[in-house]
Design a protein around this motif. Sequence first.
Motif, mmCIF file in Angstrom:
data_model
loop_
_atom_site.group_PDB
_atom_site.id
_atom_site.type_symbol
_atom_site.label_atom_id
_atom_site.label_comp_id
_atom_site.label_asym_id
_atom_site.label_seq_id
_atom_site.Cartn_x
_atom_site.Cartn_y
_atom_site.Cartn_z
ATOM 1 N N ALA A 65 0.828 -1.244 -0.030
ATOM 2 C CA ALA A 65 0.066 -0.013 0.103
ATOM 3 C C ALA A 65 1.039 1.244 -0.039
ATOM 4 O O ALA A 65 1.950 1.048 0.641
ATOM 5 N N GLU A 66 0.676 2.291 -0.625
ATOM 6 C CA GLU A 66 1.526 3.421 -0.672
ATOM 7 C C GLU A 66 0.610 4.609 -0.619
ATOM 8 O O GLU A 66 -0.524 4.898 -0.921
ATOM 9 N N LEU A 67 1.597 5.575 -0.147
ATOM 10 C CA LEU A 67 1.312 6.942 -0.229
ATOM 11 C C LEU A 67 1.866 7.863 -1.081
ATOM 12 O O LEU A 67 3.332 7.844 -0.778
ATOM 13 N N LYS A 68 1.649 8.573 -2.045
ATOM 14 C CA LYS A 68 2.403 8.910 -3.244
ATOM 15 C C LYS A 68 2.008 10.361 -3.470
ATOM 16 O O LYS A 68 0.902 10.627 -3.489
ATOM 17 N N ALA A 69 3.311 11.100 -3.576
ATOM 18 C CA ALA A 69 3.069 12.639 -3.859
ATOM 19 C C ALA A 69 3.757 13.243 -5.215
ATOM 20 O O ALA A 69 5.108 12.562 -5.101
ATOM 21 N N LYS A 70 3.338 13.426 -6.304
ATOM 22 C CA LYS A 70 4.007 14.016 -7.564
ATOM 23 C C LYS A 70 4.136 15.405 -7.297
ATOM 24 O O LYS A 70 3.077 16.063 -7.600
ATOM 25 N N VAL A 71 5.092 16.165 -7.344
ATOM 26 C CA VAL A 71 5.415 17.494 -6.810
ATOM 27 C C VAL A 71 6.571 17.941 -7.600
ATOM 28 O O VAL A 71 7.533 17.452 -8.198
ATOM 29 N N GLN A 72 6.462 19.372 -7.622
ATOM 30 C CA GLN A 72 7.686 20.279 -8.199
ATOM 31 C C GLN A 72 7.911 21.353 -6.944
ATOM 32 O O GLN A 72 7.029 21.868 -6.525
ATOM 33 N N VAL A 73 9.227 21.428 -6.634
ATOM 34 C CA VAL A 73 9.631 22.482 -5.851
ATOM 35 C C VAL A 73 10.681 23.547 -6.319
ATOM 36 O O VAL A 73 11.086 23.020 -7.253
ATOM 37 N N ASN A 74 10.891 24.311 -5.457
ATOM 38 C CA ASN A 74 11.605 25.576 -6.044
ATOM 39 C C ASN A 74 13.200 25.205 -6.120
ATOM 40 O O ASN A 74 13.720 25.527 -7.185
ATOM 41 N N THR A 75 13.726 24.611 -4.661
ATOM 42 C CA THR A 75 15.040 24.283 -4.665
ATOM 43 C C THR A 75 15.389 22.946 -4.170
ATOM 44 O O THR A 75 14.820 22.806 -2.929
ATOM 45 N N ILE A 76 15.539 21.970 -5.073
ATOM 46 C CA ILE A 76 15.561 20.668 -4.774
ATOM 47 C C ILE A 76 16.530 20.098 -3.539
ATOM 48 O O ILE A 76 16.231 19.513 -2.742
ATOM 49 N N ASP A 77 17.641 20.787 -3.521
ATOM 50 C CA ASP A 77 18.679 20.500 -2.563
ATOM 51 C C ASP A 77 18.095 20.815 -1.111
ATOM 52 O O ASP A 77 18.198 20.146 -0.279
ATOM 53 N N SER A 78 17.709 22.203 -1.123
ATOM 54 C CA SER A 78 17.234 22.557 0.124
ATOM 55 C C SER A 78 16.310 21.808 0.549
ATOM 56 O O SER A 78 15.959 21.273 1.892
ATOM 57 N N PHE A 79 15.085 21.450 -0.188
ATOM 58 C CA PHE A 79 13.854 20.709 0.112
ATOM 59 C C PHE A 79 14.424 19.349 0.737
ATOM 60 O O PHE A 79 13.879 18.746 1.618
ATOM 61 N N LEU A 80 15.263 18.513 -0.141
ATOM 62 C CA LEU A 80 15.613 17.351 0.120
ATOM 63 C C LEU A 80 16.567 17.329 1.882
ATOM 64 O O LEU A 80 16.224 16.086 2.450
ATOM 65 N N ASN A 81 17.336 18.291 2.086
ATOM 66 C CA ASN A 81 17.927 18.476 3.559
ATOM 67 C C ASN A 81 16.852 18.640 4.352
ATOM 68 O O ASN A 81 16.941 17.578 5.431
ATOM 69 N N LYS A 82 15.645 19.307 4.140
ATOM 70 C CA LYS A 82 14.592 19.324 5.283
ATOM 71 C C LYS A 82 13.931 18.017 5.219
ATOM 72 O O LYS A 82 13.626 17.714 6.418
ATOM 73 N N LEU A 83 13.801 17.392 3.910
ATOM 74 C CA LEU A 83 12.984 15.993 3.984
ATOM 75 C C LEU A 83 13.665 14.980 4.830
ATOM 76 O O LEU A 83 13.064 14.332 5.531
ATOM 77 N N GLU A 84 14.844 15.239 4.664
ATOM 78 C CA GLU A 84 15.837 14.193 5.485
ATOM 79 C C GLU A 84 15.789 14.128 7.178
ATOM 80 O O GLU A 84 15.703 13.206 7.624
ATOM 81 N N LYS A 85 15.648 15.484 7.285
ATOM 82 C CA LYS A 85 15.401 15.830 8.841
ATOM 83 C C LYS A 85 14.128 15.320 9.422
ATOM 84 O O LYS A 85 14.331 14.738 10.422
ATOM 85 N N ILE A 86 13.096 15.302 8.478
ATOM 86 C CA ILE A 86 11.950 15.001 8.910
ATOM 87 C C ILE A 86 11.966 13.374 8.892
ATOM 88 O O ILE A 86 11.379 12.848 10.085
ATOM 89 N N LYS A 87 12.439 12.668 7.835
ATOM 90 C CA LYS A 87 12.468 11.370 7.777
ATOM 91 C C LYS A 87 13.200 10.375 9.150
ATOM 92 O O LYS A 87 12.844 9.756 9.596
ATOM 93 N N ALA A 88 14.281 11.368 9.456
ATOM 94 C CA ALA A 88 14.992 10.958 10.749
ATOM 95 C C ALA A 88 14.229 10.819 12.030
ATOM 96 O O ALA A 88 14.514 9.893 12.966
ATOM 97 N N GLN A 89 12.969 11.268 11.918
ATOM 98 C CA GLN A 89 12.123 11.295 12.990
ATOM 99 C C GLN A 89 11.365 10.231 13.110
ATOM 100 O O GLN A 89 10.607 9.870 14.009
ATOM 101 N N PHE A 90 11.288 9.473 11.954
ATOM 102 C CA PHE A 90 10.607 8.208 11.786
ATOM 103 C C PHE A 90 11.075 6.966 11.313
ATOM 104 O O PHE A 90 11.325 6.857 9.981
ATOM 105 N N PRO A 91 12.215 6.498 12.134
ATOM 106 C CA PRO A 91 13.138 5.508 11.916
ATOM 107 C C PRO A 91 12.489 4.007 11.490
ATOM 108 O O PRO A 91 13.168 3.338 10.659
ATOM 109 N N HIS A 92 11.087 3.808 11.639
ATOM 110 C CA HIS A 92 10.395 2.651 11.270
ATOM 111 C C HIS A 92 9.799 2.843 9.847
ATOM 112 O O HIS A 92 9.081 1.571 9.642
#
Length: 292
Positions: A65-92
Amino acid sequence: MSTNLRVLKVLECEILFNFDQYSILFIHPAMILGVYWYFKFPENLYHFKFFRFFQGYGGHSDNLAELKAKVQVNTIDSFLNKLEKIKAQFPHTYLYLSINEKQLIITIGDYYLFDYYFQLAAEIEDLLIEENAILLEERMSFEILSQKIYNAERKKPENTEHRFIQLTGSDFMLNNAEHLSIRIDCNLPVVHKRNFINDITLICREENISIFYYQDYDFKDQCNLMLFFTNGRQYKDDIQLVLINSFGSKIRHLAQKYPFHFGHFGGMKYYPLNGPHVELMTDESYILNRNK
């Protein structure tokens, strides 16, 4: 949707587990039990602007089962850095990214989408809104130039020792929820039933299991039991990990105190359908259907 696939999955488990010579290595020895979603979206609980829910199908399809988002962001590197910090709070949780310059497909998937998966999606949604992301049409072509995969943390694998443990799913409950449970079938003299159940309740408290209920059938001086163990909704900051081998060892140890045996005694007319009798419970509307 019919729950026939889930019923077949449970029956398959029963066929495998009721015979001691079969292996149950596909049950992970450290598991998260409880309320999850797979076939249907948790209506009335979560609402997303960017993420779409893609159901699992089970059976021969055997897809996540999946949750999927297809998006465009302004600055990919900045977005990915912030995304990785969020993911680190959800280790499972698992997280997959398909990237094409400023466009990306964000996928969160698993066979059991517990609440914390949807909480991860909600936090990513907040980030997408903050970043003024644009939702792309699903039909829009997308060339994958790179990928990032963030795996879920898992404890080191070990053999599952107890062949009397069954893993079962459920029918749909409140808000389309299902729940993942351990089931143990056994029998013992009726005179020992109450004390036996009390001792199992103590084991549940020790082993991080917050839900225990059972069905029974008493005949003559004997009793057949069908025991169910699980947990409620699993949130980001309150995930209950159950160590299957530790739990199973304590159940097996009760054989030194009580004359009980695994499996049921007698034929189908003694099948334990009386109940459920609840000993421990939380989030009951997601676990039991009292209207049946």
